[in-house]
Each structure stands twice: as C-alpha cells, then as structure tokens.
Enzyme design. Structure first.
Site, PDB file in Angstrom:
ATOM      1  N   ARG A  90     -58.672  44.074  36.807  1.00  0.00           N
ATOM      2  CA  ARG A  90     -60.528  43.762  36.509  1.00  0.00           C
ATOM      3  C   ARG A  90     -60.571  43.101  36.552  1.00  0.00           C
ATOM      4  O   ARG A  90     -61.313  42.457  37.426  1.00  0.00           O
ATOM      5  CB  ARG A  90     -60.795  45.286  35.466  1.00  0.00           C
ATOM      6  CG  ARG A  90     -62.380  44.725  35.838  1.00  0.00           C
ATOM      7  CD  ARG A  90     -63.277  45.389  34.657  1.00  0.00           C
ATOM      8  NE  ARG A  90     -64.366  45.312  34.444  1.00  0.00           N
ATOM      9  CZ  ARG A  90     -65.662  46.143  34.195  1.00  0.00           C
ATOM     10  NH1 ARG A  90     -65.002  47.552  33.467  1.00  0.00           N
ATOM     11  NH2 ARG A  90     -66.563  45.741  34.498  1.00  0.00           N
ATOM     12  N   ASN A 145     -64.742  53.959  41.125  1.00  0.00           N
ATOM     13  CA  ASN A 145     -65.067  52.682  42.069  1.00  0.00           C
ATOM     14  C   ASN A 145     -64.001  52.436  42.629  1.00  0.00           C
ATOM     15  O   ASN A 145     -62.237  51.829  42.139  1.00  0.00           O
ATOM     16  CB  ASN A 145     -66.117  52.027  41.002  1.00  0.00           C
ATOM     17  CG  ASN A 145     -66.831  51.837  40.202  1.00  0.00           C
ATOM     18  OD1 ASN A 145     -67.592  52.584  41.143  1.00  0.00           O
ATOM     19  ND2 ASN A 145     -67.507  51.112  39.395  1.00  0.00           N
ATOM     20  N   CYS A 165     -72.390  58.033  40.274  1.00  0.00           N
ATOM     21  CA  CYS A 165     -72.182  57.491  40.671  1.00  0.00           C
ATOM     22  C   CYS A 165     -73.824  57.168  39.551  1.00  0.00           C
ATOM     23  O   CYS A 165     -74.741  58.368  39.603  1.00  0.00           O
ATOM     24  CB  CYS A 165     -73.204  55.758  41.652  1.00  0.00           C
ATOM     25  SG  CYS A 165     -73.111  54.502  41.211  1.00  0.00           S
ATOM     26  N   HIS A 195     -73.501  51.055  45.450  1.00  0.00           N
ATOM     27  CA  HIS A 195     -73.590  50.040  44.876  1.00  0.00           C
ATOM     28  C   HIS A 195     -74.048  49.059  45.811  1.00  0.00           C
ATOM     29  O   HIS A 195     -73.860  47.576  45.517  1.00  0.00           O
ATOM     30  CB  HIS A 195     -72.347  48.838  43.906  1.00  0.00           C
ATOM     31  CG  HIS A 195     -72.435  49.875  43.207  1.00  0.00           C
ATOM     32  ND1 HIS A 195     -71.033  49.490  42.124  1.00  0.00           N
ATOM     33  CD2 HIS A 195     -72.479  51.332  42.159  1.00  0.00           C
ATOM     34  CE1 HIS A 195     -70.457  50.045  41.142  1.00  0.00           C
ATOM     35  NE2 HIS A 195     -71.783  51.307  40.879  1.00  0.00           N
ATOM     36  N   TYR A 242     -76.605  45.986  41.079  1.00  0.00           N
ATOM     37  CA  TYR A 242     -75.973  45.392  42.447  1.00  0.00           C
ATOM     38  C   TYR A 242     -76.036  43.986  43.651  1.00  0.00           C
ATOM     39  O   TYR A 242     -75.550  43.646  44.063  1.00  0.00           O
ATOM     40  CB  TYR A 242     -74.637  46.522  43.423  1.00  0.00           C
ATOM     41  CG  TYR A 242     -74.338  46.575  41.530  1.00  0.00           C
ATOM     42  CD1 TYR A 242     -72.907  46.676  40.630  1.00  0.00           C
ATOM     43  CD2 TYR A 242     -74.362  47.859  40.891  1.00  0.00           C
ATOM     44  CE1 TYR A 242     -71.591  47.229  40.447  1.00  0.00           C
ATOM     45  CE2 TYR A 242     -73.627  49.056  40.141  1.00  0.00           C
ATOM     46  CZ  TYR A 242     -72.802  48.131  39.247  1.00  0.00           C
ATOM     47  OH  TYR A 242     -72.117  48.204  38.678  1.00  0.00           O
TER      48      TYR A 242
END
Length: 421
Positions: A90, A145, A165, A195, A242
């Site tokens: 990440r 995700n 989500c 998102h 987002y």
C-alpha cells in the site's frame, strides 16, 4: 450459520465481531472462521474475537486457520477483506506515482490500478475454492479494494457475489445526525462507481432534505469531503471524499509530496501495531477506541445489514456494488455500479435512478472505461494492457506519463505479478 472471513487476521475484524454481537438478532451465527496466512495476526484476532463474543454472551464458535479449503467448507457466506502485499505494498501504491506527477492512493489512480493487478488473480483463485467447498448457495461479499473492479471480476466468473463499501452508510449516518432522525429513516440517492459517487438526494418521510442541508450546513458538508463550498454549490449534491482526488488533484499531490508528509500506509501501520498489542492483552474484550483511527467506520453495520438481508430474504434497500443491468444506460450491463438496490436471498436488483448530469455521467463513463481495461490487464497480464489502462485513466491521460507509470508500477510489483517477472 457459518461465516468465513478471508483476511480474518485483519485488524478490522473486531469491528465486524462487534457488529455481529450487537446485532445478533439480525444475523444468527454459529461459527465465525478467520482465514489468514499470518499465524500471529490470525491467533491474536481470533483470541480477542472469542473474548468479545463471550462478553456479549453470544455463543459463537470462533475458528482460525491458514487452510482456505477448511475455512470455507460448509460456509454460507464468505467475506473477502484481504490486502495482497500488506501495508508495504500500500505504501508503494501511495508513493510510486509521485515521480510521474500523479497522486498516490490505494484505490484510485495508478496506485489503485496496481492494487487491482495484485488482487484480482488472488481473489479469483480463492473464489474457485469457495465454489467447490462452501455451501452451494453461498454468497461472496467483497470488501476488498478496489471493490468495483474486484466485484466485477467475481461476477464475470459466475460467482454469487456482491461488493460492499462503507461510504454510503457513513453518509447516511452523518445526514441522520444532522437531521436528528434515526439512520433507518434516511434514504440516499447515492449513485456512481465505487469510490466515485455522489449523494444527490437525502429523503426522509418522502421529502428530499438535501437542498436544505446544502443551504444550512454547506460549510460542514464541504469540510467533510475536503472540497470548497463553491464546488458543492455548483454540483448541487455532495460528492464522496474520493472525488477530491479528481476535483483537487494538484492540491492533493502537493500535500502528498510536501516535506515530512507521511503516507496513509505508514500511519495505518502505526495504528495496526497498537491494535495488535491490545488484541494480545487477555483482558481486552471490547472493540478498542484505537480502531476508529483504522478507518472503515460503520463497516460492521453495513456488513451485518447486507448479510442479514442476503440470508433472511428481508427485501430491503441498501447501497451496494452490483451489476449495472441498464441502470446507467451509458454503461455496459455487466459493469459494476454503486447504487441503492433491493437485497434478497435470491438476488440483488438495483433500483432505477434518475439520469446523471452530463459532467457526472462523463466522469463515470471515463473511469468505467479505465476499469474495464484494468480488469482485462489484471486477468490476462501484459505490459501493453497496463499502459493502455493507465492512459485511459482520467488522472493520467498522457502517453509519456502512462509509459513511465507502467515502468514504475511493474518494478514495484514484480514479486506479486508472475507474468511481469
């Protein structure tokens, strides 16, 4: 009912357990199985989960294993919440795009694409084991995700799957608080892609309260999604946070690359270390306050609501990631969108939605085209597929940038992509 969590060693899991215990009347469990390759995390999370259930007086058997087949065998529901490569990957997703002048984020833009490339093949492999060994009518619930791309990958292979989500339920709870009503009284006109969504209506007792909220609470709403008041006024709706990555790309990039900036992965790693230490404490039998800093607010409520409706056939309406099937007529039927849908044991049906304004529809169509190319690259591999998907992304959009990002992405993820070695 047996419910299996793949990625059960996640520090998120006690959030789920807290919801399962508090809302047990909605979702009666007999076994919660945590599947995770990390022995230490798996056992720590299993231990605190057992103590939490015991504190609530809820007789649920908590099992833990690294054996996926054993874990999913006879499960009625399998929930995916895994992170291929962990927080280290990440951090890479959140930083490698910077050298090419693009922002870094784990679900959006080049970083989100890198995560999709790593994740889709793993999830599809796991889903095949679920198909063979879980109950024939088992549901797959994806919280991994990028949810839209991963859910479409599962549906494309014929799995009984739905994506989840926490953005919509977060908005629902926030609007309910502003209006001093119970969250169940609030219905959202929440539409878009995972998102990449906007709340265009907040209905209570048949009345859309959003125009009034935009008039009376505009500063608060703008601050919450980190966008200017003028942006919300212009749109006449509330974009998810987002959308800041699109509407304020350069501002976000400047923040991410400022001296001393810390990636979200680094911050989360510190929180996870704290949480795992708490989970190791045999006196801890409640959800720690530190878990609120991990993210995923209201995840447990969203999950329990969804699972209850899938297994008890409640036929209620929830916001999920589901096949388009004509809901947004400018997208293919098999694309996955995030909209209110009727949830039942026999299936999930998106509700009709009003047409999107041209600017919203244009961005949705643009990102959806990227998502289709991204899934093709994740399933089939190939450098050219990666470059083409990056070129198609509205946050990239230049050939030289897409080529440079391809080099950086493949270099950072070679250990996770067999075809790229």
């Amino acid at each position: 009912m047996k419910l299996t969590v793949i990625g059960g060693g996640s520090t998120y899991t006690p959030e789920l357990v807290d919801g399962f215990a508090r809302l047990r009347a909605l979702l009666p469990l007999t076994e919660l199985c945590l599947v995770d390759p990390s022995d230490s995390r798996r056992e720590l999370v299993a231990g605190v989960s057992r103590r939490m259930f015991a504190r609530y007086g809820y007789d649920v058997r908590v099992t833990a294993t690294s054996d996926v087949v054993a874990g999913v065998s006879d499960a009625s529901v399998v929930l995916f919440q895994l992170r291929v490569g962990g927080q280290a990957a990440r951090h890479t997703d959140e930083t490698f795009p910077h050298a090419c002048g693009c922002l870094g984020q784990e679900t959006t833009g080049p970083g989100g694409f890198a995560k999709a490339l790593r994740t889709v093949p793993v999830v599809l492999s796991l889903a095949e084991l679920v198909r063979r060994h879980a109950r024939p009518d088992a549901w797959l619930v994806d919280f991994t995700n990028p949810v839209g791309i991963v859910t479409r990958a599962l549906l494309q292979e014929g799995h009984r799957a739905v994506g989840l989500c926490n953005v919509a339920i977060g908005f629902q709870r926030r609007f309910a608080s502003m209006l001093t009503v119970d969250p169940s009284a609030v219905a959202l006109d929440h539409v878009g892609l995972n998102h990449l969504t906007w709340v265009r209506g907040v209905t209570v007792d048949g009345v859309d309260r959003l125009p009034g909220l935009l008039a009376s609470r505009l500063t608060e709403l703008a601050d919450e999604v980190e966008l200017p008041r003028s942006a919300l006024s212009l749109l006449g709706c509330v974009p998810s946070y987002y959308l800041r990555y699109y509407y304020a790309h350069d501002e976000v990039l400047a923040e991410q690359t400022a001296p001393g900036a810390v990636s979200r992965a680094q911050a989360v790693t510190d929180v996870e270390d704290e949480l795992l230490a708490l989970y190791a404490d045999p006196t801890v039998d409640t959800k720690p306050e530190a878990l609120t800093r991990r993210g995923g607010a209201f995840y447990s409520e969203a999950a329990v609501d969804l699972l209850a409706s899938l297994t008890a056939d409640r036929g209620d309406v929830q916001v999920v990631n589901v096949r388009n099937d004509g809901t947004l007529p400018f997208l293919p039927d098999d694309h996955v969108i995030e909209v209110p849908a009727t949830i039942g044991a026999t299936g999930i049906t998106p509700l009709p939605v009003a047409p999107l304004a041209d600017d919203l529809a244009g961005l949705v169509g643009h990102v959806a085209a990227y998502e289709r190319l991204a899934l093709d690259a994740a399933v089939h591999g190939g450098r050219d597929r990666v470059t083409r998907a990056l070129l198609a992304h509205p946050l990239v959009g230049q050939h030289a940038t897409a080529v440079a990002l391809t080099d950086a992405l493949l270099a950072a993820n070679r250990d996770h992509l067999a075809w790229a070695r």
